[in-house]
Enzyme design. Structure first.
Site, PDB file in Angstrom:
ATOM      1  N   HIS A 159       0.868  -1.179   0.000  1.00  0.00           N
ATOM      2  CA  HIS A 159       0.000   0.000   0.000  1.00  0.00           C
ATOM      3  C   HIS A 159       0.903   1.227   0.000  1.00  0.00           C
ATOM      4  O   HIS A 159       1.785   1.365   0.854  1.00  0.00           O
ATOM      5  CB  HIS A 159      -0.922  -0.008   1.217  1.00  0.00           C
ATOM      6  CG  HIS A 159      -1.911  -1.117   1.205  1.00  0.00           C
ATOM      7  ND1 HIS A 159      -2.965  -1.154   0.329  1.00  0.00           N
ATOM      8  CD2 HIS A 159      -1.999  -2.258   1.954  1.00  0.00           C
ATOM      9  CE1 HIS A 159      -3.685  -2.248   0.534  1.00  0.00           C
ATOM     10  NE2 HIS A 159      -3.116  -2.932   1.510  1.00  0.00           N
TER      11      HIS A 159
ATOM     12  N   HIS B  24      -0.486  -6.573  -5.440  1.00  0.00           N
ATOM     13  CA  HIS B  24      -0.506  -7.872  -4.757  1.00  0.00           C
ATOM     14  C   HIS B  24       0.245  -8.866  -5.629  1.00  0.00           C
ATOM     15  O   HIS B  24       0.102  -8.869  -6.855  1.00  0.00           O
ATOM     16  CB  HIS B  24      -1.949  -8.332  -4.545  1.00  0.00           C
ATOM     17  CG  HIS B  24      -2.082  -9.815  -4.318  1.00  0.00           C
ATOM     18  ND1 HIS B  24      -2.519 -10.675  -5.310  1.00  0.00           N
ATOM     19  CD2 HIS B  24      -1.841 -10.581  -3.234  1.00  0.00           C
ATOM     20  CE1 HIS B  24      -2.553 -11.905  -4.835  1.00  0.00           C
ATOM     21  NE2 HIS B  24      -2.129 -11.882  -3.584  1.00  0.00           N
TER      22      HIS B  24
ATOM     23  N   ASN C 116       1.556 -13.143  -5.318  1.00  0.00           N
ATOM     24  CA  ASN C 116       1.649 -14.364  -4.523  1.00  0.00           C
ATOM     25  C   ASN C 116       1.969 -15.511  -5.461  1.00  0.00           C
ATOM     26  O   ASN C 116       1.336 -15.659  -6.511  1.00  0.00           O
ATOM     27  CB  ASN C 116       0.330 -14.631  -3.787  1.00  0.00           C
ATOM     28  CG  ASN C 116       0.204 -16.072  -3.324  1.00  0.00           C
ATOM     29  OD1 ASN C 116      -0.545 -16.849  -3.911  1.00  0.00           O
ATOM     30  ND2 ASN C 116       0.920 -16.425  -2.289  1.00  0.00           N
TER      31      ASN C 116
ATOM     32  N   HIS D 181       0.638  -5.321 -17.534  1.00  0.00           N
ATOM     33  CA  HIS D 181       0.120  -6.477 -18.268  1.00  0.00           C
ATOM     34  C   HIS D 181       1.120  -6.970 -19.308  1.00  0.00           C
ATOM     35  O   HIS D 181       1.252  -8.187 -19.523  1.00  0.00           O
ATOM     36  CB  HIS D 181      -1.214  -6.124 -18.926  1.00  0.00           C
ATOM     37  CG  HIS D 181      -2.379  -6.231 -18.000  1.00  0.00           C
ATOM     38  ND1 HIS D 181      -3.075  -7.412 -17.811  1.00  0.00           N
ATOM     39  CD2 HIS D 181      -2.967  -5.319 -17.190  1.00  0.00           C
ATOM     40  CE1 HIS D 181      -4.047  -7.225 -16.939  1.00  0.00           C
ATOM     41  NE2 HIS D 181      -3.998  -5.949 -16.542  1.00  0.00           N
TER      42      HIS D 181
ATOM     43  N   HIS E  25     -20.538  -7.838  -4.271  1.00  0.00           N
ATOM     44  CA  HIS E  25     -21.523  -6.968  -3.623  1.00  0.00           C
ATOM     45  C   HIS E  25     -21.353  -5.501  -4.041  1.00  0.00           C
ATOM     46  O   HIS E  25     -22.264  -4.699  -3.853  1.00  0.00           O
ATOM     47  CB  HIS E  25     -21.466  -7.110  -2.095  1.00  0.00           C
ATOM     48  CG  HIS E  25     -20.174  -6.679  -1.470  1.00  0.00           C
ATOM     49  ND1 HIS E  25     -19.118  -7.543  -1.287  1.00  0.00           N
ATOM     50  CD2 HIS E  25     -19.773  -5.488  -0.970  1.00  0.00           C
ATOM     51  CE1 HIS E  25     -18.122  -6.891  -0.707  1.00  0.00           C
ATOM     52  NE2 HIS E  25     -18.496  -5.647  -0.503  1.00  0.00           N
TER      53      HIS E  25
ATOM     54  N   GLY F 184      -2.084 -20.474  10.336  1.00  0.00           N
ATOM     55  CA  GLY F 184      -1.009 -19.554   9.983  1.00  0.00           C
ATOM     56  C   GLY F 184      -0.901 -18.404  10.967  1.00  0.00           C
ATOM     57  O   GLY F 184      -1.699 -18.249  11.894  1.00  0.00           O
TER      58      GLY F 184
END
Length: 280
Positions: A108, A118, A120, A151, A181, A264
């Protein structure tokens, strides 16, 4: 946790090496901005329910002038899934034992013109063995050049291995990083892949190239934008966008659920949450 086999050790060593390379680059950016911020590394151990060691990891966190909050975690854990959760994991329906090693990163940024990000990548072993992961860009104030370059870097990494990877994994990211939502996507996408099994060497090489592509492109985007001036309105937009990011990670993110369900480190799992966020 049982001793690691050659594939498990090879994957873990790469994730730790990638962690070190990324953290060094992020600290270099902080120095360029006149900050002496450094990563704090906190080791943690995981215990199985019967008390036996189940591995652990290292949580790295830095709070600086450019990176308002960045976490880079590496974990290597093993044990057995509890209850019905194992039935939701690839290859674990009939045997709850598992091994997992991987790197997880969320950044951030202080300047709202610099996108959050992000990344991972991971290697899991149940009755099957597979790699998964990806990277996605999360700008509160999207800039077309940054989106295109991010990209393009991931596409180049994909195309080196399989021309079908990028369109498939890009669509997977678009579908996955979506907040139902809110009816909005979390950021401008990237790639996401899972259950990449079969040829360990080929899939490991691809996973390494995803990490290298991230290490190449994201610091370039940060340096491009980190000195731009911003307004109070742009900062407010960033904080409202961070609220959407938090909603996704707490409600829909599979990695968050996996970490919590497998004992974890809670601080490492929730390091993805932004330091300051607002809801209108």
């Amino acid at each position: 946790m049982q001793p690691l086999d050659e594939q498990q050790s090879t994957a873990r060593a790469w994730f730790e090496q990638l962690r070190d390379l990324i953290c060094a680059e992020f600290e270099a950016i902080e120095r360029e901005a006149g900050s002496d911020a450094r990563f704090d590394y906190i080791a943690w151990d995981r215990a199985d329910p019967d008390g036996a060691p189940g591995g652990g990891g290292v949580r790295g966190v830095m709070k600086g002038r450019v990176f308002e909050k960045v976490g880079v975690n590496v974990s290597t854990v093993g044990g057995a899934f509890e209850g019905e959760f194992g039935k939701t994991i690839h290859g674990a329906g009939d045997d709850p034992r598992f091994f997992a090693t991987g790197i997880s990163l969320v950044a951030h940024m202080a300047n709202p013109h610099v996108p959050a990000v992000h990344m991972n990548t991971r290697f899991l072993v149940t009755t099957k063995r597979w790699f998964g992961g990806g990277a996605d860009l999360n700008p509160p104030l999207p800039i077309a050049e940054d989106t295109a370059d991010f990209h393009a870097a991931l596409k180049a990494a994909c195309d080196t291995h399989d021309a079908g990877h990028y369109p498939r994994f890009k669509q997977w990211a678009d579908d996955y990083f979506y907040i139902p939502h809110r009816k909005v996507h979390r950021g401008v996408g990237g790639i996401f892949y899972d259950h990449l099994e079969g040829d360990f060497a080929a899939n490991f090489a691809f996973t390494q190239d995803v990490g290298r592509a991230f290490l190449d492109i994201f610091p370039r985007i940060v340096r491009r934008r980190m000195q731009l001036p911003f307004t109070d309105a742009e900062l407010a937009a960033q904080r409202e966008w961070r609220g959407r990011y938090a909603e996704f990670n707490l409600v829909y993110d599979r990695g968050t659920l996996f970490g919590l369900k497998t004992g974890g480190n809670i601080d490492a799992i929730l390091m993805s949450l932004p330091p300051v966020a607002t809801w209108g």
